[in-house]
Design an enzyme around this catalytic site. Structure first.
Site, PDB file in Angstrom:
ATOM      1  N   CYS A 286     -14.994  39.466 -33.156  1.00 11.49           N
ATOM      2  CA  CYS A 286     -14.748  40.703 -32.392  1.00 11.49           C
ATOM      3  C   CYS A 286     -13.258  41.023 -32.345  1.00 11.49           C
ATOM      4  O   CYS A 286     -12.877  42.184 -32.355  1.00 11.49           O
ATOM      5  CB  CYS A 286     -15.313  40.564 -30.991  1.00 11.49           C
ATOM      6  N   GLU A 383     -15.707  49.609 -36.268  1.00 14.67           N
ATOM      7  CA  GLU A 383     -15.759  48.167 -36.511  1.00 14.67           C
ATOM      8  C   GLU A 383     -16.603  47.891 -37.756  1.00 14.67           C
ATOM      9  O   GLU A 383     -17.694  48.431 -37.897  1.00 14.67           O
ATOM     10  CB  GLU A 383     -16.398  47.507 -35.291  1.00 14.67           C
TER      11      GLU A 383
HETATM   12  P1  NAD Z   1     -25.938  43.094 -30.742  1.00 12.21           P
HETATM   13  O1  NAD Z   1     -25.445  44.018 -29.701  1.00 12.21           O
HETATM   14  O2  NAD Z   1     -26.813  43.631 -31.791  1.00 12.21           O
HETATM   15  O3  NAD Z   1     -26.755  41.886 -30.088  1.00 12.21           O
HETATM   16  C1  NAD Z   1     -26.185  41.025 -29.137  1.00 12.21           C
HETATM   17  C2  NAD Z   1     -27.295  40.397 -28.319  1.00 12.21           C
HETATM   18  O4  NAD Z   1     -27.938  41.401 -27.535  1.00 12.21           O
HETATM   19  C3  NAD Z   1     -28.402  39.722 -29.141  1.00 12.21           C
HETATM   20  O5  NAD Z   1     -28.753  38.495 -28.514  1.00 12.21           O
HETATM   21  C4  NAD Z   1     -29.555  40.731 -29.017  1.00 12.21           C
HETATM   22  O6  NAD Z   1     -30.811  40.123 -29.136  1.00 12.21           O
HETATM   23  C5  NAD Z   1     -29.357  41.269 -27.624  1.00 12.21           C
HETATM   24  N1  NAD Z   1     -29.948  42.592 -27.354  1.00 12.21           N
HETATM   25  C6  NAD Z   1     -30.179  43.598 -28.238  1.00 12.21           C
HETATM   26  N2  NAD Z   1     -30.710  44.661 -27.589  1.00 12.21           N
HETATM   27  C7  NAD Z   1     -30.810  44.335 -26.277  1.00 12.21           C
HETATM   28  C8  NAD Z   1     -31.252  45.017 -25.091  1.00 12.21           C
HETATM   29  N3  NAD Z   1     -31.701  46.277 -25.129  1.00 12.21           N
HETATM   30  N4  NAD Z   1     -31.199  44.373 -23.910  1.00 12.21           N
HETATM   31  C9  NAD Z   1     -30.719  43.121 -23.840  1.00 12.21           C
HETATM   32  N5  NAD Z   1     -30.289  42.411 -24.917  1.00 12.21           N
HETATM   33  C10 NAD Z   1     -30.324  43.011 -26.120  1.00 12.21           C
HETATM   34  O7  NAD Z   1     -24.621  42.422 -31.351  1.00 12.21           O
HETATM   35  P2  NAD Z   1     -24.538  41.406 -32.567  1.00 12.21           P
HETATM   36  O8  NAD Z   1     -24.786  42.172 -33.811  1.00 12.21           O
HETATM   37  O9  NAD Z   1     -25.341  40.192 -32.285  1.00 12.21           O
HETATM   38  O10 NAD Z   1     -22.990  40.973 -32.474  1.00 12.21           O
HETATM   39  C11 NAD Z   1     -21.976  41.704 -33.074  1.00 12.21           C
HETATM   40  C12 NAD Z   1     -21.225  42.529 -32.043  1.00 12.21           C
HETATM   41  O11 NAD Z   1     -20.771  41.717 -30.970  1.00 12.21           O
HETATM   42  C13 NAD Z   1     -19.962  43.150 -32.610  1.00 12.21           C
HETATM   43  O12 NAD Z   1     -19.834  44.484 -32.183  1.00 12.21           O
HETATM   44  C14 NAD Z   1     -18.848  42.311 -32.018  1.00 12.21           C
HETATM   45  O13 NAD Z   1     -17.601  42.938 -31.932  1.00 12.21           O
HETATM   46  C15 NAD Z   1     -19.390  41.951 -30.687  1.00 12.21           C
HETATM   47  N6  NAD Z   1     -18.751  40.728 -30.176  1.00 12.21           N
HETATM   48  C16 NAD Z   1     -17.872  40.811 -29.130  1.00 12.21           C
HETATM   49  C17 NAD Z   1     -17.224  39.674 -28.660  1.00 12.21           C
HETATM   50  C18 NAD Z   1     -16.254  39.720 -27.501  1.00 12.21           C
HETATM   51  O14 NAD Z   1     -16.003  38.698 -26.903  1.00 12.21           O
HETATM   52  N7  NAD Z   1     -15.695  40.861 -27.161  1.00 12.21           N
HETATM   53  C19 NAD Z   1     -17.490  38.454 -29.248  1.00 12.21           C
HETATM   54  C20 NAD Z   1     -18.383  38.399 -30.307  1.00 12.21           C
HETATM   55  C21 NAD Z   1     -19.025  39.547 -30.761  1.00 12.21           C
END
Ligand code: NAD
Length: 481
Positions: A286, A383
């Site tokens: 991220c 991103e």
């Molecule tokens: P994502 O948003 O697709 O999924 C993250 C999590 O949310 C997964 O466990 C997923 O199953 C869950 N999820 C999906 N829909 C949901 C809902 N409606 N309600 C509750 N939970 C739900 O993200 P990803 O693709 O797994 O990760 C990548 C993203 O995460 C990137 O945008 C990245 O920048 C961000 N990220 C941020 C940080 C930080 O600390 N700021 C760290 C790592 C990743």
């Protein structure tokens, strides 16, 4: 297709290991083949996890004991995690694609989170507030209660530990929803917590679809806190659901972070930071250095040195510890390549990469360098979450800081200069939760981390994070005479 060595994993619910009627396939991104399955939790499982967490909170299983005992429990969890570093590294590397060395670091970092917060578990002290002789007034920090923590796939183990450790240290019961693409290493982490003697219900770990299981946990009336790390669209949906029950959130969302390089920068230091800033974990970080803003005087030299770095990286499966590993899935790879194609159409100069890696069957993306990227291009603002860096020239300091701030995100930013005053001006001007000077990813588990604007709110890591996992109660007493 399932391989002969396919393993099947279970969910950890209220202290019990539980199977389900459906399962999630877990793939090795370096070959795109299924090597394991995990039980896909049902809404009924989510309910059981909530009830177990509620019982843990009501019975005070973490809060009745003296905080020093809770600190000892946290240290034991840290020790148990250290015992599974090697096993965990192989598993995390296989399900996620990352190198064994990086996966090992993730488990070690997870252990460090528990050790760090163990040291604070018995120091969560309230204040005495003077109101004159007729009153005594003091504050108490109480745990939030049930903390629902939703974890992404890029650093599942360390991100899980980052929230789990302070939450448990403060006496909360936690339900973790693991990411669909990398659910196994987190589940292994739960075995360490179990072995350390974490009370029943203090932790449940559920695998399952986010929109079903994650959403059910978020919307549950008994959820007291939501910690979400993931993408902006999912974060928005969770914030809307959380608003229904007025549940506090910590939102760790994405980024499009810029490094700013001035002519007096140490270029070796800069290139080393580019190496880790954008190619570590195949750019799926991220806080990646996804933009590099370079003073025009050194622009051509930096473009060619970044290209030289990128084209020289070794590429391969995580088990072989190369410098660049696959991204997490074929779908992720294709999404990255679509953004690269769009950048070329928008007029960005493709210096190297921009394609899949020929001859490797899995989700490999060539290390990619774009130059002359302008603010109107999607590559400047969106991103990518892959090994793709966008370079942009600038002519003066004011322009550089304006360019750095010219996206909707505000997670991290960096400046490379030998001029201390300029570095300080950058620290003031850059709109980000943390500013790095002369080293990307400077800081550690001790330093607060989180975003501004679309990158989210709330801070993780360090002592600062602990206070997100408690709520303040003020007690005001009238003294009778
Ligand atoms: P994502 O948003 O697709 O999924 C993250 C999590 O949310 C997964 O466990 C997923 O199953 C869950 N999820 C999906 N829909 C949901 C809902 N409606 N309600 C509750 N939970 C739900 O993200 P990803 O693709 O797994 O990760 C990548 C993203 O995460 C990137 O945008 C990245 O920048 C961000 N990220 C941020 C940080 C930080 O600390 N700021 C760290 C790592 C990743």
């Amino acid at each position: 297709m399932l391989n002969n060595d396919t393993q099947h994993w279970l969910n950890f619910i209220g202290g019990e290991w539980k199977d389900s009627t459906t399962a999630i396939d877990v793939r090795d991104p370096s070959t795109d083949s299924v090597f394991a399955t995990i039980a896909s939790a049902t809404v009924d499982d989510a309910e059981k996890a909530i009830q177990a967490a509620r019982a843990c909170v009501k019975q005070g299983l973490l809060t009745r004991q003296r905080p020093a005992q809770r600190a000892e429990l946290m240290y034991r969890i840290g020790r148990e995690i250290r015992n599974i570093v090697e096993e965990g590294a192989v598993l995390a590397s296989r399900e996620n694609g990352k190198s064994i060395n990086d996966a090992r670091d993730e488990f070690t970092e997870a252990a460090r989170y528990f050790e760090y917060y163990a040291g604070i578990a018995d120091k969560i002290e309230g204040k005495s507030i003077p109101l004159g002789e007729d009153y005594m007034d003091f504050t108490i920090y109480e745990p939030q209660g049930i903390s629902v923590q939703i974890v992404p796939w890029n650093f599942p183990v360390s991100i899980c530990a980052r929230s789990l450790a302070p939450a448990l240290a403060a006496g909360n019961a936690v339900i973790v929803k693991s990411p669909e693409l990398s659910p196994l290493a987190i589940t292994l982490l739960a075995t360490a917590c179990e072995r350390a003697g974490l009370p029943k219900g203090a932790l449940s770990v559920l695998a399952g679809p986010g929109r079903k299981i994650g959403a059910a946990l978020v919307a549950h009336q008994e959820t007291n806190q939501i910690v979400f790390t993931g993408s902006v669209p999912t974060g928005r949906s969770i914030m809307r659901d959380a608003a229904e029950n007025s549940v506090p959130c910590i939102m760790e969302l994405g980024g499009k972070s810029a490094a700013v390089a001035f002519p007096d920068a140490d270029l070796d230091q800069l290139i080393s930071s580019v190496r880790w800033g954008i190619f570590f974990n195949a750019g799926q970080v991220c806080s990646a250095m996804s933009r590099l803003l370079v003073h025009r005087d050194i622009y051509d030299e930096v473009v060619s040195r970044v290209a030289e770095l990128a084209t020289g990286l070794s590429i391969g499966a995580g088990k072989d510890n190369p410098e660049l590993t696959p991204v997490v899935s074929m779908q992720q790879r294709d999404g990255i390549l679509t953004i690269c194609n769009q950048a070329v159409e928008d007029g960005a100069r493709l210096v190297c990469g921009g394609a899949a890696v020929e001859g490797l069957p899995g989700a490999f993306v060539q290390p990619t360098v774009f130059a002359d990227v302008t603010t109107d291009m999607r590559l400047f603002t969106e991103e990518v979450f892959g090994p793709v860096i966008a370079l942009t020239p600038f002519d003066n300091e004011a322009e550089a800081f304006a360019l750095a701030n010219a996206t909707d995100y505000g997670l991290v930013a960096g400046v490379f200069t030998q001029d201390v005053s300029r570095a300080m001006r950058a620290a003031q001007a850059l709109d980000a939760g943390q500013v790095f000077v002369n080293e990307w990813f400077a800081g550690g588990i001790e330093t607060p981390f989180g975003g501004n604007r679309l990158s989210g709110y709330g801070r993780e890591k360090g002592q600062e994070a602990l206070y997100s996992y408690v709520r303040t109660k003020n007690v005001a007493i009238r003294v009778s005479r």
